[in-house]
Design an enzyme around this catalytic site. Structure first.
Site, PDB file in Angstrom:
ATOM      1  N   LYS A   1      87.276  21.509  30.677  1.00  0.00           N
ATOM      2  CA  LYS A   1      87.396  22.665  31.575  1.00  0.00           C
ATOM      3  C   LYS A   1      87.578  23.962  30.793  1.00  0.00           C
ATOM      4  CE  LYS A   1      89.885  24.575  35.501  1.00  0.00           C
ATOM      5  NZ  LYS A   1      90.959  24.392  36.504  1.00  0.00           N
ATOM      6  N   HIS A   2      88.461  23.959  29.793  1.00  0.00           N
ATOM      7  CA  HIS A   2      88.838  25.203  29.102  1.00  0.00           C
ATOM      8  C   HIS A   2      88.277  25.307  27.681  1.00  0.00           C
ATOM      9  CE1 HIS A   2      91.628  26.068  32.383  1.00  0.00           C
ATOM     10  NE2 HIS A   2      92.123  24.839  32.249  1.00  0.00           N
TER      11      HIS A   2
ATOM     12  N   HIS B   1     100.616  22.780  28.075  1.00  0.00           N
ATOM     13  CA  HIS B   1      99.728  22.486  29.203  1.00  0.00           C
ATOM     14  C   HIS B   1      98.290  22.785  28.780  1.00  0.00           C
ATOM     15  CE1 HIS B   1      98.706  22.936  33.783  1.00  0.00           C
ATOM     16  NE2 HIS B   1      97.824  22.229  33.123  1.00  0.00           N
TER      17      HIS B   1
ATOM     18  N   GLU C   1      91.455  19.166  29.677  1.00  0.00           N
ATOM     19  CA  GLU C   1      91.711  20.475  29.061  1.00  0.00           C
ATOM     20  C   GLU C   1      90.536  20.921  28.199  1.00  0.00           C
ATOM     21  OE1 GLU C   1      94.229  22.658  29.713  1.00  0.00           O
ATOM     22  OE2 GLU C   1      94.698  21.220  31.280  1.00  0.00           O
TER      23      GLU C   1
END
Length: 223
Positions: free
Chosen positions: A115-116, A58, A112
């Site tokens: 955001k991260h 994820h 992903e």
């Protein structure tokens, strides 16, 4: 006036510190596609076809020891497919998307990264970030670890403590486990969190455990 100047200096110092102290550890999160597809999410197989019956990545999420996490740290650093072209077939297999409508995964990886991943750029560029996720998944081959212990995705129910113990024995560190509910309100094994150091290469003890909300017995759904 001097006071004002000192205040600005102090603020600059604070800013420099906060930039240097980007994050304390990563959550490396793998999800079970059978539970994703059984939950309230509508689920669509990617354009490359049905993913294998394996945990999919994820994400690799920077986190603070105090709880909480940074996000969307660099709006100027967009996802660039060409920078991970050599990883593409691995990403499709190990980091597949299940969101609808059916797509090639780029939207998921873009999310992903933006955001991260952008919050870990002090440690990892875009290629390093995705490569680190792929390597961590090889190191923590969860489906192998669980099925070896007789915990199989066969729609049966297993003790959550047995799942935790099995993973801890294999990897050396206790996982955080998140469950979801299917339409019959069964608690299902959904996501497994492992904590990783800031270099994204070694598993560590979790400074903060995610809140999992699992029943003591959980279903490991087929996929």
């Amino acid at each position: 006036r001097m006071k004002f100047f000192i205040c600005i200096l102090a603020l600059q110092q604070l800013y420099v510190q906060s930039v240097a102290q980007d994050f304390d550890f990563f959550y490396f999160v793998q999800q079970w596609p059978g539970a994703y597809c059984d939950s309230r999410h509508s689920c669509c197989y990617p354009k490359t076809g049905k993913p294998p019956a394996d945990f999919g990545i994820h994400g690799l999420w920077p986190n603070y020891k105090t709880g909480g996490w940074p996000q969307n740290c660099n709006p100027d650093s967009g996802f660039d497919e060409s920078r991970v072209s050599d990883l593409m077939s691995n990403l499709q297999r190990e980091w597949p998307t299940l969101s609808c409508p059916s797509n090639d995964g780029v939207t998921f990886w873009t999310h992903e990264w933006e955001k991260h991943g952008t919050c870990a750029e002090s440690e990892l560029d875009q290629h390093d970030y995705f490569e680190a996720g792929l390597k961590l998944k090889q190191k923590a081959n969860l489906i192998h670890v669980l099925t070896n212990a007789g915990i199989k995705p066969d729609d049966k129910f297993y003790e959550i403590k047995d799942i935790e113990k099995t993973i801890k024995e294999a990897i050396g560190f206790a996982p955080g486990i998140e469950c979801n509910k299917d339409s019959s309100h069964n608690s299902q094994l959904y996501q497994i969190y492992l904590c990783v150091d800031t270099s994204a290469s070694n598993f560590i003890n979790c400074p903060v455990m995610p809140h999992g909300r699992c029943d003591s017995r959980v279903q490991f759904p087929k996929f």
